[in-house]
Design a protein around this motif. Structure first.
Motif, PDB file in Angstrom:
ATOM      1  N   LYS A  98       0.844  -1.187   0.000  1.00  0.00           N
ATOM      2  CA  LYS A  98       0.000   0.000   0.000  1.00  0.00           C
ATOM      3  C   LYS A  98       0.888   1.251   0.000  1.00  0.00           C
ATOM      4  O   LYS A  98       1.936   1.268   0.650  1.00  0.00           O
ATOM      5  N   TYR A 121      -5.090  -5.165  -8.492  1.00  0.00           N
ATOM      6  CA  TYR A 121      -6.031  -5.671  -7.500  1.00  0.00           C
ATOM      7  C   TYR A 121      -5.756  -7.139  -7.279  1.00  0.00           C
ATOM      8  O   TYR A 121      -5.167  -7.818  -8.112  1.00  0.00           O
ATOM      9  N   ARG A 171      -7.419  -9.893  -4.054  1.00  0.00           N
ATOM     10  CA  ARG A 171      -8.685 -10.312  -3.456  1.00  0.00           C
ATOM     11  C   ARG A 171      -9.597  -9.135  -3.164  1.00  0.00           C
ATOM     12  O   ARG A 171     -10.796  -9.309  -3.002  1.00  0.00           O
ATOM     13  N   GLN A 172      -9.038  -7.925  -3.115  1.00  0.00           N
ATOM     14  CA  GLN A 172      -9.858  -6.744  -2.877  1.00  0.00           C
ATOM     15  C   GLN A 172     -10.869  -6.540  -4.000  1.00  0.00           C
ATOM     16  O   GLN A 172     -11.964  -6.073  -3.778  1.00  0.00           O
ATOM     17  N   HIS A 223     -13.174  -1.311  -5.475  1.00  0.00           N
ATOM     18  CA  HIS A 223     -14.250  -0.844  -4.620  1.00  0.00           C
ATOM     19  C   HIS A 223     -15.041   0.226  -5.363  1.00  0.00           C
ATOM     20  O   HIS A 223     -14.681   0.620  -6.463  1.00  0.00           O
ATOM     21  N   ASN A 238       2.664  -4.379   6.984  1.00  0.00           N
ATOM     22  CA  ASN A 238       1.458  -5.016   7.510  1.00  0.00           C
ATOM     23  C   ASN A 238       0.577  -3.993   8.222  1.00  0.00           C
ATOM     24  O   ASN A 238       0.996  -3.360   9.186  1.00  0.00           O
ATOM     25  N   GLN A 263      -5.044  -5.222   7.248  1.00  0.00           N
ATOM     26  CA  GLN A 263      -6.221  -5.081   6.392  1.00  0.00           C
ATOM     27  C   GLN A 263      -6.025  -5.846   5.088  1.00  0.00           C
ATOM     28  O   GLN A 263      -4.894  -6.079   4.658  1.00  0.00           O
ATOM     29  N   ILE A 264      -7.112  -6.172   4.437  1.00  0.00           N
ATOM     30  CA  ILE A 264      -7.037  -6.810   3.133  1.00  0.00           C
ATOM     31  C   ILE A 264      -6.330  -5.860   2.161  1.00  0.00           C
ATOM     32  O   ILE A 264      -6.485  -4.642   2.242  1.00  0.00           O
ATOM     33  N   GLY A 265      -5.499  -6.412   1.288  1.00  0.00           N
ATOM     34  CA  GLY A 265      -4.798  -5.598   0.301  1.00  0.00           C
ATOM     35  C   GLY A 265      -3.449  -5.095   0.767  1.00  0.00           C
ATOM     36  O   GLY A 265      -2.879  -4.201   0.148  1.00  0.00           O
ATOM     37  N   ASP A 266      -2.904  -5.653   1.848  1.00  0.00           N
ATOM     38  CA  ASP A 266      -1.582  -5.221   2.326  1.00  0.00           C
ATOM     39  C   ASP A 266      -0.493  -5.502   1.307  1.00  0.00           C
ATOM     40  O   ASP A 266       0.509  -4.804   1.289  1.00  0.00           O
ATOM     41  N   LYS A 306       1.929  -8.273  -1.394  1.00  0.00           N
ATOM     42  CA  LYS A 306       2.611  -9.560  -1.535  1.00  0.00           C
ATOM     43  C   LYS A 306       4.101  -9.309  -1.740  1.00  0.00           C
ATOM     44  O   LYS A 306       4.511  -8.244  -2.190  1.00  0.00           O
TER      45      LYS A 306
END
Length: 112
Positions: free
Chosen positions: A9, A36, A38-39, A42, A82, A85-88, A90
């Motif tokens: 992010k 994107y 798994r996010q 939005h 970290n 939250q979702i979207g941190d 890879k």
């Protein structure tokens, strides 16, 4: 040698860079990217109209490290980036066969 590539992010960049500097990483490449996982994006509302944002802004960090430093770099990135939250993001690690410093002609780990 290993290429460590992380997608994180944007607001975690400074923290991540500092964590890498603290473990001795001397250079890295940073790119602004969109994507994107798994996010799956939005929806946002702008001037009363709702629209889908399919690709989210991310930061891609790339660095080549010695084999012994790669695990420490991965640990530093995962801890610093970290947020819980979702979207941190890879982290990917690739083997590097050869490296050359253009200015001096040094090869292998000496080129890092």
């Amino acid at each position: 040698m290993k290429l460590v590539m992380a997608v994180i992010k944007p607001f975690k960049l400074d923290e991540t860079r500092q964590a890498l500097t603290d473990i001795g990483i001397q250079g890295l490449t940073v790119s602004e990217v969109k994507g994107y996982g798994r996010q799956k994006g939005h929806t946002e509302i702008y001037r009363g109209a709702e629209y889908a944002v399919n690709f989210l802004p991310k930061i891609k960090i790339e660095m080549v490290t010695s084999d012994r430093q790669a695990d420490a770099a991965v640990d530093a990135i995962t801890q610093a980036a970290n947020s819980g939250q979702i979207g941190d993001g890879k982290v990917f690690v690739y083997p590097i066969d050869h490296a050359v410093r253009i200015r001096t002609g040094e090869t292998g780990e000496a080129a890092l």
